[in-house]
Design an enzyme around this catalytic site. Sequence first.
Site, mmCIF file in Angstrom:
data_model
loop_
_atom_site.group_PDB
_atom_site.id
_atom_site.type_symbol
_atom_site.label_atom_id
_atom_site.label_comp_id
_atom_site.label_asym_id
_atom_site.label_seq_id
_atom_site.Cartn_x
_atom_site.Cartn_y
_atom_site.Cartn_z
ATOM 1 N N GLU A 60 0.822 -1.211 0.000
ATOM 2 C CA GLU A 60 0.000 0.000 0.000
ATOM 3 C C GLU A 60 0.859 1.266 0.000
ATOM 4 O OE1 GLU A 60 -2.396 -3.403 1.259
ATOM 5 O OE2 GLU A 60 -0.478 -2.609 2.006
ATOM 6 N N HIS A 129 -11.366 -6.136 8.309
ATOM 7 C CA HIS A 129 -12.017 -5.803 7.045
ATOM 8 C C HIS A 129 -13.294 -4.991 7.269
ATOM 9 C CE1 HIS A 129 -9.529 -9.302 5.954
ATOM 10 N NE2 HIS A 129 -9.512 -8.795 4.730
#
Length: 337
Positions: A60, A129
């Site tokens: 990321e 998540h």
Amino acid sequence: MPTMNMIQALNSALDVMLTEDPNTLIFGEDVGYFGGVFRVTDGLQKKHGLTRCFDAPISEGGIVATAIGMGAFGLRPIPEIQFADYILPAFDQLVSEAARLRYRSNGEFWAPITVRSPYGGGIFGGQTHSQSPEAIFAHITGLKTVIPSNPYDAKGLLIASIEDDDPVIFLEPKRLYNGPFDGRHEQALKTWAGDPMAEVPAGRYTVPLGKAAIVREGTEATVLAYGTMVHVALAGIEDSGVDAELIDLRSIVPLDVDAIVASVEKTGRCVILHEASRFGGFGGELSALVQERCFYHLKSAVQRVAGWDTPYPHAFEWDYFPGPARLAAALKRTMED
């Protein structure tokens, strides 16, 4: 007019921008051939080619760093972080580089990047998540934070974000991808079919950043919400019996302060609803703003309804999720004060 769910609306926005602006491109984990874990980029690589929509390594920080460099040299990259929970490895790049580039270069360079990422709970994603990190980015000067609640806004806001010269964090409520969700998890799933906000033009249009929408007019209280919580708020207002006005913020930076003040001055009461943890959440900023701007109009204390101050639990998803019952209770409290 075509009817689209949020996935299709976002895909359409990306398709429009890739077609109209040769400087736009999309990259991230699995966004190319696979079309993204939620299929938001489905078909875009096949249509626009490997150099306009491609896969990136699982890094990321590297994804966002590359996007910043691209933006500084005239491109308009649209990187995807597969889940907002995993955006933190890129936090230093976003804060120290993207958000500061225009300022530190005296306007010589800037970072016109739009970082897309699914966020929020309601799908049993557990603690890794399901998080809602919007308040972290709202605190960073130089970043804009946008959160749609329906397909029409999703497309218009995404196009506006991509065209913006500042870095934008575009958070997509994944619980709304395939249909509206009001928090009543025990009921049958709904789709966007037949919903007026699913009527999405096929071509280009924008929804301006920093302009809230009045979803429901009312006279007795104001509810401030965004993302999935807009739909929860509608259900909670119905359950409460309170004639509440519902404001969908649509973006929290920039924030439509005028719309908030006008509504609270009219109703005299305010309830703030968000899915993120309560302590340090964006609701605290909204509460302070209402207190400062509307003090002499308030008839009761500002109420906040939010997630609990714990990691998002898998086994107790619906205890954490701030559903309509909790909002209805807050609305009733504010009417009793």
